[in-house]
Design an enzyme around this catalytic site. Structure first.
Site, PDB file in Angstrom:
ATOM      1  N   GLU A  78      34.036  23.654  50.942  1.00 22.53           N
ATOM      2  CA  GLU A  78      32.903  23.632  50.005  1.00 22.53           C
ATOM      3  C   GLU A  78      32.147  24.957  49.998  1.00 22.53           C
ATOM      4  O   GLU A  78      31.691  25.420  48.960  1.00 22.53           O
ATOM      5  CB  GLU A  78      31.907  22.521  50.396  1.00 22.53           C
ATOM      6  CG  GLU A  78      32.411  21.104  50.223  1.00 22.53           C
ATOM      7  CD  GLU A  78      33.183  20.579  51.430  1.00 22.53           C
ATOM      8  OE1 GLU A  78      33.866  21.370  52.120  1.00 22.53           O
ATOM      9  OE2 GLU A  78      33.121  19.361  51.672  1.00 22.53           O
ATOM     10  N   GLY A 103      41.041  16.011  60.673  1.00 21.03           N
ATOM     11  CA  GLY A 103      42.496  15.846  60.740  1.00 21.03           C
ATOM     12  C   GLY A 103      42.873  14.395  60.996  1.00 21.03           C
ATOM     13  O   GLY A 103      43.814  13.864  60.393  1.00 21.03           O
ATOM     14  N   CYS A 117      40.025  29.094  65.193  1.00 11.41           N
ATOM     15  CA  CYS A 117      40.643  27.948  65.884  1.00 11.41           C
ATOM     16  C   CYS A 117      41.231  28.366  67.223  1.00 11.41           C
ATOM     17  O   CYS A 117      41.177  27.619  68.186  1.00 11.41           O
ATOM     18  CB  CYS A 117      41.689  27.291  64.998  1.00 11.41           C
ATOM     19  SG  CYS A 117      42.917  28.422  64.374  1.00 11.41           S
ATOM     20  N   LYS A 172      42.665  23.007  47.995  1.00 15.15           N
ATOM     21  CA  LYS A 172      41.229  22.690  48.048  1.00 15.15           C
ATOM     22  C   LYS A 172      40.538  23.508  49.136  1.00 15.15           C
ATOM     23  O   LYS A 172      40.658  23.220  50.322  1.00 15.15           O
ATOM     24  CB  LYS A 172      40.979  21.205  48.316  1.00 15.15           C
ATOM     25  CG  LYS A 172      39.525  20.860  47.955  1.00 15.15           C
ATOM     26  CD  LYS A 172      38.949  19.677  48.681  1.00 15.15           C
ATOM     27  CE  LYS A 172      38.423  19.954  50.037  1.00 15.15           C
ATOM     28  NZ  LYS A 172      37.250  20.860  50.096  1.00 15.15           N
ATOM     29  N   GLU A 184      46.673  21.731  61.383  1.00 11.90           N
ATOM     30  CA  GLU A 184      46.306  22.831  62.287  1.00 11.90           C
ATOM     31  C   GLU A 184      44.852  22.593  62.644  1.00 11.90           C
ATOM     32  O   GLU A 184      43.971  22.803  61.810  1.00 11.90           O
ATOM     33  CB  GLU A 184      46.445  24.174  61.579  1.00 11.90           C
ATOM     34  CG  GLU A 184      47.823  24.463  61.037  1.00 11.90           C
ATOM     35  CD  GLU A 184      48.809  24.804  62.126  1.00 11.90           C
ATOM     36  OE1 GLU A 184      48.405  25.390  63.141  1.00 11.90           O
ATOM     37  OE2 GLU A 184      49.992  24.460  61.972  1.00 11.90           O
ATOM     38  N   GLU A 234      35.064  21.937  71.185  1.00 11.78           N
ATOM     39  CA  GLU A 234      35.139  23.156  70.382  1.00 11.78           C
ATOM     40  C   GLU A 234      33.747  23.462  69.830  1.00 11.78           C
ATOM     41  O   GLU A 234      33.181  22.660  69.088  1.00 11.78           O
ATOM     42  CB  GLU A 234      36.129  22.953  69.230  1.00 11.78           C
ATOM     43  CG  GLU A 234      36.266  24.174  68.351  1.00 11.78           C
ATOM     44  CD  GLU A 234      37.308  24.000  67.250  1.00 11.78           C
ATOM     45  OE1 GLU A 234      37.161  23.089  66.414  1.00 11.78           O
ATOM     46  OE2 GLU A 234      38.272  24.787  67.222  1.00 11.78           O
ATOM     47  N   GLY A 273      41.598  22.618  59.904  1.00 10.92           N
ATOM     48  CA  GLY A 273      40.174  22.342  60.085  1.00 10.92           C
ATOM     49  C   GLY A 273      39.944  21.588  61.374  1.00 10.92           C
ATOM     50  O   GLY A 273      40.724  21.729  62.329  1.00 10.92           O
TER      51      GLY A 273
HETATM   52  P1  NAI Z   1      36.104  20.175  58.423  1.00 11.52           P
HETATM   53  O1  NAI Z   1      37.344  20.113  59.219  1.00 11.52           O
HETATM   54  O2  NAI Z   1      35.428  18.880  58.126  1.00 11.52           O
HETATM   55  O3  NAI Z   1      36.403  20.937  57.040  1.00 11.52           O
HETATM   56  C1  NAI Z   1      37.605  21.621  56.745  1.00 11.52           C
HETATM   57  C2  NAI Z   1      38.109  21.226  55.371  1.00 11.52           C
HETATM   58  O4  NAI Z   1      38.323  19.828  55.330  1.00 11.52           O
HETATM   59  C3  NAI Z   1      37.147  21.524  54.216  1.00 11.52           C
HETATM   60  O5  NAI Z   1      37.904  21.938  53.087  1.00 11.52           O
HETATM   61  C4  NAI Z   1      36.535  20.178  53.944  1.00 11.52           C
HETATM   62  O6  NAI Z   1      36.083  20.047  52.608  1.00 11.52           O
HETATM   63  C5  NAI Z   1      37.686  19.252  54.210  1.00 11.52           C
HETATM   64  N1  NAI Z   1      37.322  17.877  54.548  1.00 11.52           N
HETATM   65  C6  NAI Z   1      36.215  17.445  55.209  1.00 11.52           C
HETATM   66  N2  NAI Z   1      36.241  16.108  55.341  1.00 11.52           N
HETATM   67  C7  NAI Z   1      37.371  15.658  54.740  1.00 11.52           C
HETATM   68  C8  NAI Z   1      37.967  14.376  54.550  1.00 11.52           C
HETATM   69  N3  NAI Z   1      37.381  13.265  55.006  1.00 11.52           N
HETATM   70  N4  NAI Z   1      39.153  14.289  53.913  1.00 11.52           N
HETATM   71  C9  NAI Z   1      39.768  15.399  53.472  1.00 11.52           C
HETATM   72  N5  NAI Z   1      39.258  16.646  53.608  1.00 11.52           N
HETATM   73  C10 NAI Z   1      38.069  16.781  54.241  1.00 11.52           C
HETATM   74  O7  NAI Z   1      35.115  21.177  59.161  1.00 11.52           O
HETATM   75  P2  NAI Z   1      33.517  21.328  59.016  1.00 11.52           P
HETATM   76  O8  NAI Z   1      32.878  19.988  58.878  1.00 11.52           O
HETATM   77  O9  NAI Z   1      33.249  22.316  57.981  1.00 11.52           O
HETATM   78  O10 NAI Z   1      33.165  21.959  60.440  1.00 11.52           O
HETATM   79  C11 NAI Z   1      32.923  21.126  61.573  1.00 11.52           C
HETATM   80  C12 NAI Z   1      33.592  21.621  62.799  1.00 11.52           C
HETATM   81  O11 NAI Z   1      34.985  21.627  62.570  1.00 11.52           O
HETATM   82  C13 NAI Z   1      33.314  23.054  63.213  1.00 11.52           C
HETATM   83  O12 NAI Z   1      32.161  23.149  63.975  1.00 11.52           O
HETATM   84  C14 NAI Z   1      34.528  23.378  64.027  1.00 11.52           C
HETATM   85  O13 NAI Z   1      34.398  22.889  65.337  1.00 11.52           O
HETATM   86  C15 NAI Z   1      35.616  22.602  63.345  1.00 11.52           C
HETATM   87  N6  NAI Z   1      36.447  23.457  62.468  1.00 11.52           N
HETATM   88  C16 NAI Z   1      37.582  23.930  63.005  1.00 11.52           C
HETATM   89  C17 NAI Z   1      38.398  24.753  62.270  1.00 11.52           C
HETATM   90  C18 NAI Z   1      39.633  25.283  62.881  1.00 11.52           C
HETATM   91  O14 NAI Z   1      40.318  26.067  62.259  1.00 11.52           O
HETATM   92  N7  NAI Z   1      39.961  24.864  64.080  1.00 11.52           N
HETATM   93  C19 NAI Z   1      38.046  25.187  60.911  1.00 11.52           C
HETATM   94  C20 NAI Z   1      36.823  24.587  60.413  1.00 11.52           C
HETATM   95  C21 NAI Z   1      36.063  23.762  61.195  1.00 11.52           C
END
Ligand code: NAI
Ligand code: MG
Length: 495
Positions: A179, A234, A285, A176, A251, A386, A229
């Site tokens: 979005e 997480g 990250c 997945k 991660e 972050e 993410g």
């Molecule tokens: P997110 O962590 O919410 O999204 C990453 C993935 O998780 C996407 O595929 C999303 O559809 C999915 N996801 C979101 N909510 C979920 C849930 N409840 N259950 C299962 N899957 C879910 O990240 P987002 O909201 O796009 O970005 C927010 C903040 O997250 C960023 O500002 C950044 O600080 C952090 N982030 C960190 C990453 C890293 O690699 N460390 C990567 C992406 C975001």
């Protein structure tokens, strides 16, 4: 595939059952590139059932490792043959400069090759147990149905990091993407479809995190969830995964320190300090988002750092001169700008940047100047959280002990860098840092061969390398009785 069928389930391209679609944007212009299918919960159930059936009775887990490797080697070849087109799709959808996208695509292809090779290498052990008549050994077997949820910062590379070990190990996978960034994953699945992977071995599910992603994390039919993410998501995934005690690898976020000592090669340290934070627009990250600078350097190093940051060419990633692209979305730009406001409100000072870029090339996109804060305090939000954008915070330290204590003052523990000409000191410092990925006199190199992951709230488990394959395998203990004879435990019945 019809233009509206982007869910790949059981070997077939499908549209969402309710016909729902989502607009996909180019972050350099905020123009709509295309519409893609947006899965519902019932599409998700369909994907889960396809993977479940394929794992329980389909060919994929029952192929020999060599046969599975053959599919993955061919996939690596197809990626390589399409590399430039894939990189362009990635840049248009994620905003990252083309030179970074090219690098990611090459790395993704190498990742499929690495795991295709690794799965056919010896694994399992025998054990010298204290019974001469028992031969004890282990074999490794796939975990089952693996759901893999990936973020938007490295859409193509993260798909490879998840699918390559997952599939090599014989699992049936459901990927997945985020979005906002499904387009390169759709291209990857076009290649998978060309190669006729057995139906159900690998599905592409496009949809929202809180609905589709959450169901993948909750479903009792899914055996493992792998996520990259935010730490917040997480945590929610871990909670959702408790029902059937899913295997979970995470991660997550970081606030990684990059420590520069006064005895470092300062030209090297300067260039890497920029690369550590501004590569990927800081949406990385492992971004070196905290520069820990020895205080005696402040007067000379900081003006050079500001000057160099102002020279970074920011623009549309498709432009070959571009060195830093836009943030992924207006929402992410807003989040990062809110951090800049918070830094100012808490009394930090801007050394450079801080503004949205409004040149004719940039005004429609989500462009932000490379930004550096000085006069920070460890308690500030910009130092602890972050930011995930091109915002560096500088922290001054006096000596080695203070560098280590500032570096470790974080709930995260993903990565860390140290720059010094004194290698012994560099190693002594690295050894005391609570971080999973560390670099001496370099920053950011990442290898498919070496384990990747974080301490503390930066995650659970490791990806890449042999550890990354182990994360997709169960270990079965086998005990063989070499001299079967009556046990003699129940004397009356068996005498
Ligand atoms: P997110 O962590 O919410 O999204 C990453 C993935 O998780 C996407 O595929 C999303 O559809 C999915 N996801 C979101 N909510 C979920 C849930 N409840 N259950 C299962 N899957 C879910 O990240 P987002 O909201 O796009 O970005 C927010 C903040 O997250 C960023 O500002 C950044 O600080 C952090 N982030 C960190 C990453 C890293 O690699 N460390 C990567 C992406 C975001
Ligand atoms: Mg989120």
């Amino acid at each position: 595939m019809n233009s509206s069928d982007q869910l790949f389930i059981n070997g077939t391209w499908l549209s969402a059952v309710d016909g729902a679609t989502r607009e996909i944007f180019n972050p350099a212009t905020n123009e709509v590139i295309t519409l893609v299918s947006d899965a519902s919960l019932s599409d998700t159930e369909k994907a889960i059932h396809a993977a479940r059936t394929a794992f329980d009775s389909g060919p994929w887990p029952r192929l020999t490792a060599t046969e599975r490797a053959t599919y993955l080697f061919k996939l690596a070849d197809l990626i390589e043959a399409q590399a430039e087109a894939l990189a362009m799709v990635e840049t248009r959808n994620s905003g990252k400069p083309l030179r970074e996208a090219r690098y990611d695509v090459a790395d993704a292809s190498a990742c499929f090759r690495y795991y295709a090779g690794l799965i056919t290498k010896p694994s399992g052990e025998t054990y010298a147990v204290p019974d001469p008549n028992i031969l004890a050994m282990t074999v490794r077997e796939p975990i089952g149905v693996c759901a893999q949820i990936i973020p938007w910062n490295y859409p193509f590379l993260m798909a490879a990091w998840k699918l390559a070990p997952g599939l090599a190990a014989g699992n049936c996978c459901i990927l997945k993407p985020a979005e906002t960034t499904p387009l390169s994953a759709i291209e990857l699945f076009n290649l998978i479809a060309q190669l006729n992977f057995p139906p159900g071995s690998v599905q592409l599910l496009l949809g929202s995190g809180p609905t589709v992603g959450n169901l993948l994390a909750e479903s009792p039919l899914v055996d493992k969830i792998a996520f990259t993410g935010s730490t917040k998501t997480g945590r929610s995934i871990m909670r959702a995964a408790t029902g059937n005690i899913k295997k979970v690898t995470l991660e997550l976020g970081g606030k990684s320190p990059n420590i520069v000592f006064a005895d470092a090669d300062l030209n090297l340290a300067l260039e890497y300090a920029l690369f550590a934070i501004f590569a990927g627009q800081g949406q990385v990250c492992t971004a070196g988002s905290r520069l820990l600078l020895q205080d005696t350097l402040a007067e000379t190093f900081l003006p050079r750092l500001a000057e160099a940051s102002r020279c970074i060419v920011v623009g549309d990633g498709m432009n070959p001169d571009t060195e830093m692209g836009p943030l992924i979305s207006p929402l992410q730009l807003e989040r990062v700008q809110a951090y800049i406001q918070s830094g100012l409100a808490e009394g930090a000072q801007l050394l450079c940047g801080g503004q949205r870029i409004n040149t004719p090339e940039c005004e429609r996109g989500n462009f932000l100047e490379p930004t550096i804060f000085v006069h920070t305090h460890p308690c500030m939000k910009i130092v602890q959280e972050e930011i995930f954008g091109p915002v560096l915070v500088v922290q001054l330290f006096h000596d080695e002990a203070e560098a280590i204590s500032l570096a470790n003052d974080s709930v995260y523990g993903l990565a860390a860098g140290v720059f010094t000409s004194d290698t012994t000191k560099g190693l002594r410092v690295l050894k005391q840092l609570r971080a999973g990925i560390t670099w001496l006199n370099t920053y950011h190199p990442t290898f498919n061969e070496a384990p990747w992951g974080g301490y503390k709230q930066s995650g659970i488990g490791r990806e890449l390398g042999t550890y990354g394959l182990d994360a997709y395998l169960e270990i079965k203990q086998i005990n063989i009785n070499l001299a079967p004879q009556p046990l003699g435990w129940y004397r009356k019945c068996f005498s």
